[in-house]
Design a protein around this motif. Structure first.
Motif, PDB file in Angstrom:
ATOM      1  N   GLY A  73       9.154 -83.914 108.721  1.00  0.00           N
ATOM      2  CA  GLY A  73       7.726 -84.320 110.058  1.00  0.00           C
ATOM      3  C   GLY A  73       8.486 -85.078 110.883  1.00  0.00           C
ATOM      4  N   ALA A  74       9.321 -85.959 110.730  1.00  0.00           N
ATOM      5  CA  ALA A  74      10.771 -86.568 111.780  1.00  0.00           C
ATOM      6  C   ALA A  74      11.430 -85.511 112.416  1.00  0.00           C
ATOM      7  CB  ALA A  74      10.710 -88.346 111.324  1.00  0.00           C
TER       8      ALA A  74
ATOM      9  N   LYS B  72      16.372 -86.755 109.001  1.00  0.00           N
ATOM     10  CA  LYS B  72      16.204 -86.457 110.080  1.00  0.00           C
ATOM     11  C   LYS B  72      14.952 -86.875 110.932  1.00  0.00           C
ATOM     12  CE  LYS B  72      20.716 -83.801 109.307  1.00  0.00           C
ATOM     13  NZ  LYS B  72      21.671 -84.510 109.532  1.00  0.00           N
ATOM     14  N   VAL B  73      15.955 -87.547 112.421  1.00  0.00           N
ATOM     15  CA  VAL B  73      14.377 -88.162 113.096  1.00  0.00           C
ATOM     16  C   VAL B  73      14.848 -87.560 114.086  1.00  0.00           C
ATOM     17  CG1 VAL B  73      13.672 -89.638 113.907  1.00  0.00           C
ATOM     18  CG2 VAL B  73      14.474 -90.281 111.465  1.00  0.00           C
ATOM     19  N   LYS B  74      13.784 -86.819 114.724  1.00  0.00           N
ATOM     20  CA  LYS B  74      13.898 -85.979 116.471  1.00  0.00           C
ATOM     21  C   LYS B  74      13.393 -87.652 117.568  1.00  0.00           C
ATOM     22  CE  LYS B  74      12.283 -82.144 118.682  1.00  0.00           C
ATOM     23  NZ  LYS B  74      11.737 -81.398 119.226  1.00  0.00           N
ATOM     24  N   GLN B  75      15.046 -87.062 118.649  1.00  0.00           N
ATOM     25  CA  GLN B  75      14.592 -88.216 119.181  1.00  0.00           C
ATOM     26  C   GLN B  75      13.655 -87.689 120.985  1.00  0.00           C
ATOM     27  OE1 GLN B  75      16.149 -91.285 118.499  1.00  0.00           O
ATOM     28  NE2 GLN B  75      15.308 -90.273 116.808  1.00  0.00           N
TER      29      GLN B  75
ATOM     30  N   ASP C 165      15.065 -87.270 123.010  1.00  0.00           N
ATOM     31  CA  ASP C 165      16.154 -86.115 123.973  1.00  0.00           C
ATOM     32  C   ASP C 165      15.867 -84.489 123.508  1.00  0.00           C
ATOM     33  OD1 ASP C 165      17.688 -87.392 122.431  1.00  0.00           O
ATOM     34  OD2 ASP C 165      18.929 -87.995 123.653  1.00  0.00           O
ATOM     35  N   GLY C 166      15.697 -84.735 122.143  1.00  0.00           N
ATOM     36  CA  GLY C 166      16.177 -84.174 121.710  1.00  0.00           C
ATOM     37  C   GLY C 166      16.519 -83.732 120.212  1.00  0.00           C
ATOM     38  N   THR C 167      17.356 -84.371 120.706  1.00  0.00           N
ATOM     39  CA  THR C 167      18.836 -84.478 119.520  1.00  0.00           C
ATOM     40  C   THR C 167      18.069 -84.872 118.069  1.00  0.00           C
ATOM     41  OG1 THR C 167      19.070 -86.207 119.920  1.00  0.00           O
ATOM     42  CG2 THR C 167      20.385 -84.821 121.030  1.00  0.00           C
TER      43      THR C 167
END
Length: 673
Positions: free
Chosen positions: A58-59, A254-257, A259-261
């Protein structure tokens, strides 16, 4: 059984005017394909979010807000377990599940613009996703932490039915969102006509009825998990005079920031022989053990339940013991009614129900449960002499009166010994009063009783509260008392006094009753006010706040509490089971004082069924049968709920065609390898 009528050899979905899919197919595999296609059309965004969460990603898809859920998903081992479950499916179920996800993916491919951009990365969905979602929902939202759920269920024998046919009331109570939403559907094979509801994203109906038998479920007073208290030592934890090392696994989330990274978030999962570690300090740790995680074939059991033609076949399905919990009540065309406290009940080392609500010592094999009670050990009642069964999340002993089950005949830890262990004692008492209120029931009367909003707590306490008034109360307190005296003790939209009473009770301290629950008076206790002075002071405080925010104390309940789904709003009716309403609506305050409270859960899929020939059924899915943006079915059944009405279940082809909104003809799924 009346065989469905097929207009073509291809599988098809007939969508009625309420957005209910009536899926016609020649084979079980085609049925799965159609059911997956229909669910994606009605709930695509929601399903993809739920499957993404079940993957523990989800993240990665949607950012930091989902990180805690991902940690829990991986700590509980859900993604890996789903893969193991997939390998353990029967060939027929594997084919069905493969077709189910193919139907979902086919819809998403054919209608890419129907799926919101933020959810498209989850596609394509897989069989593993379905099983991970099943595991997450059933074991980690029902078995562990079932307080979010409730339900009412009644089964009426022909001896208590005006028509001479058995009756079933299925009345689920769940939150109005997320993985708790129901999806209403009608499934047809040449030898099957199965109607009911599945939890969104699930490939099988969980409650429903066919031409011969119906069943409903309520969350039972079941303890299918244990917290084990571990004593830590260098190298691991103490275990039978030795040191046992933890199993450890390092995972990178993994965690989406913004800015999309993506950034990496490390997670170390530790497990003892009891289960995963959910809490750890310098000297101690807590491990969680959950029943049924090794049982991979829940879906086969649900299919067998849905296709059962009589009680014997339904019990044979239950005896598979794949479902970890839930009470079930059934009624059938043979006139039989049946109740079971179903569950994978751990064989424990003695103790009673309350003993096992506490963490158990984790330093010895003596306390570690490893087996379950067989089906024969579970409490059940068939065809009681009084002609009715009910369950409202109460322990098995009050399922019928006079009681036919004795707690002394079962392990003391299997369930609470009396009504004090009910989820909502007062709702159970209201159900028992209601079902005994008349000798015989018609289908229409059953449907009407389902919407009963009489407040058991009001009957218990209003007179005592009025009697506690001083001879010369201040004007505000006198006004509050006058409003409560004029209240009809219901939670209907036009009930004046319910809003004041509900807020007063919510503000009262625990143990407010003068007389606690008493086994000698099981349906009339608890009662009275333990501290009348505190009760009056609380009433005055609540009245003052209500006067300030609402300008009056006699606000109609339907103005104070609203039913809202999307853009649709209806005046509220029903109340929390904790105050003794059979029609259950759980609501929360508005964002600002003086704003209406908002329904967030309670009455969900409802069915009242008479097992005549043909079967007659009335149903309702209050929040509607779709969540996709711009769907006309978001909240389109709220008005029915507001007016206390069910709708006819359309099950035969001519009737469905008469209420047809659209038709989808599907290609047959490719043959399974």
């Amino acid at each position: 059984m009346n065989a469905p009528v097929f207009s073509t050899s291809s599988p098809e979905i007939l969508w009625d005017t309420w957005g209910v899919p009536h899926i016609y197919s020649q084979t079980r595999t085609e049925l799965g394909h159609g059911f997956g296609y229909a669910q994606m059309q009605s709930h695509g965004n929601l399903i993809l979010r739920l499957y993404g969460q079940a993957r523990g990603r989800g993240a990665e898809y949607w950012g930091e807000d989902y990180l805690a859920g991902d940690r829990l998903t991986h700590t509980m081992g859900i993604p890996a377990r789903a893969q193991a479950w997939e390998a353990d499916q029967t060939p027929k179920m594997r084919d069905y599940l493969t077709a189910f996800v193919a139907g979902m993916n086919t819809y998403a491919t054919e209608h890419p613009d129907a799926i919101s951009p933020q959810y498209r990365p989850v596609l394509p969905v897989t069989v593993t996703d379905v099983l991970a979602h099943l595991n997450r929902a059933i074991h980690f939202h029902f078995v562990v932490g079932p307080s979010v759920a409730g339900s009412n269920g009644w089964a009426i024998a022909p001896s208590r039915s005006e028509s001479g046919h058995s009756l079933l009331l299925s009345n689920t109570h769940l939150p109005w969102g997320g993985l708790f939403l129901w999806y209403e559907a009608d499934l047809h094979l040449p030898d099957l006509n199965l109607y009911g509801a599945a939890l969104v994203g699930m490939p099988m109906l969980a409650v429903g009825f066919n031409d011969h038998l119906g069943w409903t479920a309520t969350v039972n007073t079941y303890k299918g998990w244990t917290d084990y208290d571990l004593s830590l030592a260098t190298g691991g934890y103490r275990w039978d005079d030795a040191i046992q090392p933890f199993d450890a696994e390092d995972i990178i989330l993994k965690v989406k920031q913004a800015d999309g990274t993506l950034r990496d978030e490390p997670l170390t999962v530790e497990r003892s022989r009891h289960g995963p570690i959910i809490q750890k300090t310098e000297n101690r740790a807590t491990a969680l053990r959950v029943a049924g995680l090794e049982k991979a074939r829940m879906l086969d059991q649900l299919w067998a339940m849905g296709t059962a033609g009589d009680r014997a076949e339904f019990e044979a399905a239950l005896a598979q013991q794949q479902l970890p919990m839930f009470n079930f009540l059934t009624a059938d065309r043979n006139g039989e009614i049946f109740y079971i406290f179903n569950g994978l009940v751990p064989v424990r080392d003695g103790g009673n129900w309350r003993d096992h609500q506490q963490p158990q010592p984790g330093n010895t094999a003596a306390t570690l449960w490893t087996d379950y009670h067989p089906y024969a050990d579970l409490p059940k009642v068939a065809n009681p002499a009084n002609g009715w069964l009910q369950n409202t999340n109460d322990p098995p002993w009050t399922t019928t009166i006079p009681a036919t089950l004795d707690p002394e005949d079962f392990p003391a830890y299997i369930a609470p010994p009396d009504l004090t262990g009910a989820f909502n004692l007062l709702r159970t008492q209201r159900s028992l009063h209601l079902i005994q209120s008349q000798d015989r029931w018609s289908l229409a009367e059953l449907a009407q009783a389902k919407f009963s909003t009489r407040i058991e707590l009001g009957d218990r306490l209003v007179d005592a509260l009025i009697a506690a008034l001083p001879t010369d109360p201040d004007p505000l307190l006198q006004t509050a008392a006058t409003v409560l005296q004029g209240w009809d003790h219901h939670a209907n939209a036009d009930s004046r006094g319910m809003a004041l009473f509900a807020q007063w009770w919510a503000a009262m301290p625990p143990d407010a009753f003068a007389v606690p629950w008493d086994a000698a008076q099981p349906l009339t206790t608890p009662a009275g006010l333990a501290d009348p002075a505190t009760a009056l002071a609380t009433l005055r405080d609540v009245a003052q706040a209500m006067q300030s925010h609402w300008g009056r104390l006699d606000v109609p309940w339907g103005e104070f509490m609203q039913l809202r789904v999307g853009d649709r709003v209806q005046p509220g009716r029903g109340a929390a089971g904790a105050v003794g309403s059979f029609a259950v609506i759980d609501s929360i305050p508005g964002s600002q004082p003086g704003e209406p409270w908002r329904a967030v859960g309670g009455d969900s899929f409802i069915a009242a069924v008479e097992f005549s020939d043909p079967v007659r059924a009335l149903v309702l899915n209050p929040y509607g049968n779709a969540t996709q943006p711009n769907s006309p079915h978001r909240g389109d059944q709220l008005a029915h709920y507001h007016h206390g009405k069910l709708r006819e279940a359309w099950r035969d082809r001519p009737t469905i065609e008469a209420h047809l909104a659209r038709r989808t003809v599907l290609d047959s799924p490719s043959p399974m390898p």
